[in-house]
Every structure is written in structure tokens, then in C-alpha cells.
Write a protein that holds these residues in place. Structure first.
Motif, short mmCIF file in Angstrom:
data_model
loop_
_atom_site.label_atom_id
_atom_site.label_comp_id
_atom_site.label_asym_id
_atom_site.label_seq_id
_atom_site.Cartn_x
_atom_site.Cartn_y
_atom_site.Cartn_z
N PRO A 81 156.73 25.43 72.45
CA PRO A 81 157.54 26.64 72.51
C PRO A 81 158.82 26.26 71.87
O PRO A 81 159.66 27.68 70.98
CB PRO A 81 158.38 26.88 73.48
CG PRO A 81 157.87 25.48 74.99
CD PRO A 81 156.85 24.55 73.61
N ASP A 82 159.60 25.04 71.79
CA ASP A 82 160.59 24.78 70.63
C ASP A 82 160.21 24.55 68.82
O ASP A 82 159.12 24.12 68.93
CB ASP A 82 160.97 23.55 70.91
CG ASP A 82 162.56 22.77 70.22
OD1 ASP A 82 162.89 23.26 68.96
OD2 ASP A 82 163.45 22.71 70.95
N GLU A 83 160.71 25.73 68.49
CA GLU A 83 160.12 25.95 66.84
C GLU A 83 161.09 24.76 66.42
O GLU A 83 160.28 24.41 65.23
CB GLU A 83 161.52 26.87 66.94
CG GLU A 83 161.14 28.35 67.12
CD GLU A 83 161.36 29.25 65.68
OE1 GLU A 83 162.22 29.21 65.15
OE2 GLU A 83 161.02 30.38 66.32
N GLU A 84 162.04 23.72 66.62
CA GLU A 84 162.52 22.03 65.87
C GLU A 84 161.64 21.66 65.78
O GLU A 84 160.57 20.76 65.00
CB GLU A 84 164.37 21.94 66.37
CG GLU A 84 164.54 20.98 65.44
CD GLU A 84 165.70 20.89 65.56
OE1 GLU A 84 166.10 19.73 65.63
OE2 GLU A 84 165.95 21.43 67.06
N ILE A 85 160.89 21.34 67.32
CA ILE A 85 160.16 20.84 67.16
C ILE A 85 158.80 20.81 67.14
O ILE A 85 157.71 19.87 66.50
CB ILE A 85 159.83 19.95 69.36
CG1 ILE A 85 161.32 19.80 69.79
CG2 ILE A 85 158.37 19.25 69.59
CD1 ILE A 85 161.26 19.45 71.22
N LEU A 125 158.55 19.44 63.50
CA LEU A 125 159.05 17.82 63.58
C LEU A 125 157.39 17.94 63.70
O LEU A 125 156.81 16.77 62.86
CB LEU A 125 159.25 17.86 64.11
CG LEU A 125 159.80 15.99 64.54
CD1 LEU A 125 159.90 15.57 62.81
CD2 LEU A 125 160.14 15.88 65.34
N LEU A 126 156.13 18.39 64.44
CA LEU A 126 155.41 18.12 64.81
C LEU A 126 154.37 18.41 63.52
O LEU A 126 153.34 17.97 62.64
CB LEU A 126 154.72 18.51 66.05
CG LEU A 126 155.18 17.92 67.81
CD1 LEU A 126 154.46 18.97 68.63
CD2 LEU A 126 155.20 16.85 67.63
N LYS A 127 154.27 19.74 62.92
CA LYS A 127 153.85 20.21 61.99
C LYS A 127 153.77 19.03 60.50
O LYS A 127 152.86 18.93 59.80
CB LYS A 127 154.31 21.35 61.51
CG LYS A 127 153.83 21.98 60.71
CD LYS A 127 154.02 23.49 60.33
CE LYS A 127 155.71 23.62 59.74
NZ LYS A 127 155.67 25.29 59.16
#
Length: 263
Positions: A84-88, A91-93
């Protein structure tokens, strides 16, 4: 000497972010059922921080310093789609593929220079090691050391080898003292640098350094415009390390002078 190698695991669960510093590592679970601190290739410093962590970890281990196990950690393309966290999620992408993970030392506490004592031999080894790799991140404010089972463990070598963020005059950098050693949290205890230097140079011979740099995945060495090929890029690390080790009296004297000035 047995050949150096790292295990490879697959990330199966994102547990929690560690919002410390700019790289935002995270505790993850892997398919071997262990927890790790994952260092993301998609973070601000990219694969260079992972390379520094890898090189530093294996050199530290060879010197007899305690380092949590390092593993290659593979991240699948669809891993972060439900985050749900766009920043995370971003980062994962940007970290799909091979990352680096460090075994999570559950229950470890941050080293406190007031509450925890370190003998002079161990302090000398750590100061020598950090001077070799130009590690700017072992200060009183941020020791990057943990106490676990009453033993001192080193973590986070990612700020080492800072020259490789530009590769500007890297051959000359290998022959320079490390002036930031004056801020090292253990410098005052490092009375045995010459003795450590004598032993360390025998351990860190050219064949060993070649094995260390051979661990760096090709995909971490791509897209560096300074070099004509992945192998040339890899060998630059070997050349830097060998040159610095063979001329270690330069950074040893620098550390000794800084220690004398600070006493």
C-alpha cells in the motif's frame, strides 16, 4: 583456501521497513524461513552500495571480524504489487532481480561506546579494516556495530569505497590516507595497528581479492560508462584493493597520526 561463495535466497515476504538513513532497507523473510535485512539495488546509491557491502563483508570475515551472513536475495517482478505504501512499492519495483541481504540478528542492540568495551586488538582490526575501505560510517553518532550474544558484530559497510560513486582519480585515491579516520568511534583504542597490518596483508593476498571481486554479480556492474566492459569494471575494484593493501603503510600512518592527535 576454499572458494568464496554466497547462498542465494528468494524473498517471500516484506516484513517491515527500517527507516534509517537514505537507503531504507527492510526486514524480509526468505524462502529458507530466515529473516534478513534487505539492501535494495533500487535505493538511492544503487548497486554501488551493495558492492561495497559485499566486498567489505567478505574482507571483514577473512580478517576474523564478526559479520552476519550475506546472501544474494532475488526479488520477483510482481512482489510489491500489493504494497500500500507508494514509496515502498516504487523501491520494490526498481529492485527487481538480485539484491543483497544480511542475516537479521534478532535481539541485537546498538553498540554504545560508553556502556560496551572493546579490547585494543579488536579495535585495531576494525580501524585498520575501515581505513582500508575508506568507511565514513563508523562514528560515535552512527557506529554501525551491534552487540549480539555479548559479542561485537559489524553491519552496514555500504558507505565504504565512496570513490566509486564517480570513479574520479580512483588510482590516486588508493594511495591516499583516510582522513575521516579521525572520527572513528574506536580509534582511541586502536593501539596495535602495525601488528594488525602485518597479519592482514598476509590474509588479503591477490588471489583472495580476486575471489572477492568475482562474487560481484555481472548485473551490478552494468551501465558504468567509465569502463568499456563489465570485466574491466570488476578488475578496477581488484586493482584498487590490491594497491591499497600493498601500500597500507600510508593509511596506517594516517590513522596513527590521527590517534596521537586525539589522545
Amino acid at each position: 583456501m576454499s572458494k568464496l561463495q554466497l547462498r542465494k535466497v528468494n524473498v517471500v515476504r516484506y516484513v517491515t521497513p527500517l527507516r534509517e538513513g537514505g537507503s531504507m532497507p527492510a526486514i524480509i523473510e526468505a524462502d529458507d524461513d530466515f529473516l534478513y535485512v534487505l539492501k535494495f539495488r533500487g535505493a538511492g546509491q544503487g548497486t554501488r552500495a551493495l558492492i561495497a557491502e559485499l566486498i567489505g563483508g567478505e574482507i571483514a570475515r577473512a580478517l576474523g571480524l564478526k559479520i552476519p551472513e550475506l546472501v544474494f536475495a532475488h526479488l520477483e517482478p510482481d512482489f510489491g504489487r500489493l504494497e500500500p505504501d507508494e514509496e515502498i512499492q516504487d523501491l520494490l519495483k526498481f529492485s527487481v532481480g538480485l539484491n543483497l541481504a544480511v542475516h537479521y540478528l534478532s535481539g541485537a542492540i546498538t553498540y554504545d561506546p560508553i556502556a560496551n568495551s572493546v579490547d585494543e586488538d579488536l579495535a585495531s582490526k576494525i580501524v585498520w579494516f575501515d581505513a582500508l575501505l575508506m568507511n565514513v560510517d563508523r562514528t560515535v553518532k552512527n557506529t554501525n556495530m551491534l552487540m549480539w550474544h555479548k559479542e561485537l558484530w559489524l553491519i552496514d559497510q555500504g558507505a565504504s569505497l565512496y570513490f566509486h560513486h564517480s570513479w574520479h582519480n580512483w588510482q590516486e585515491q588508493a594511495l591516499k590516507p583516510f582522513v575521516q579516520i579521525k572520527d572513528h568511534v574506536l580509534l582511541a583504542r586502536a593501539s596495535g595497528l602495525e601488528e594488525v597490518d602485518y597479519v592482514a596483508k598476509k590474509i588479503l593476498h591477490r588471489d583472495f581479492i580476486e575471489q572477492v571481486v568475482s562474487l560481484i554479480p555481472d548485473e551490478w556492474l552494468e551501465n558504468e560508462q567509465v569502463f568499456q566492459s563489465i570485466e574491466e569494471h570488476r578488475q578496477a575494484y581488484a586493482q584498487f584493493l590490491n594497491s591499497r593493501i600493498e601500500n597500507s603503510e600510508i593509511f596506517v600512518k594516517g590513522a596513527q597520526d590521527a590517534r596521537t592527535a586525539g589522545i
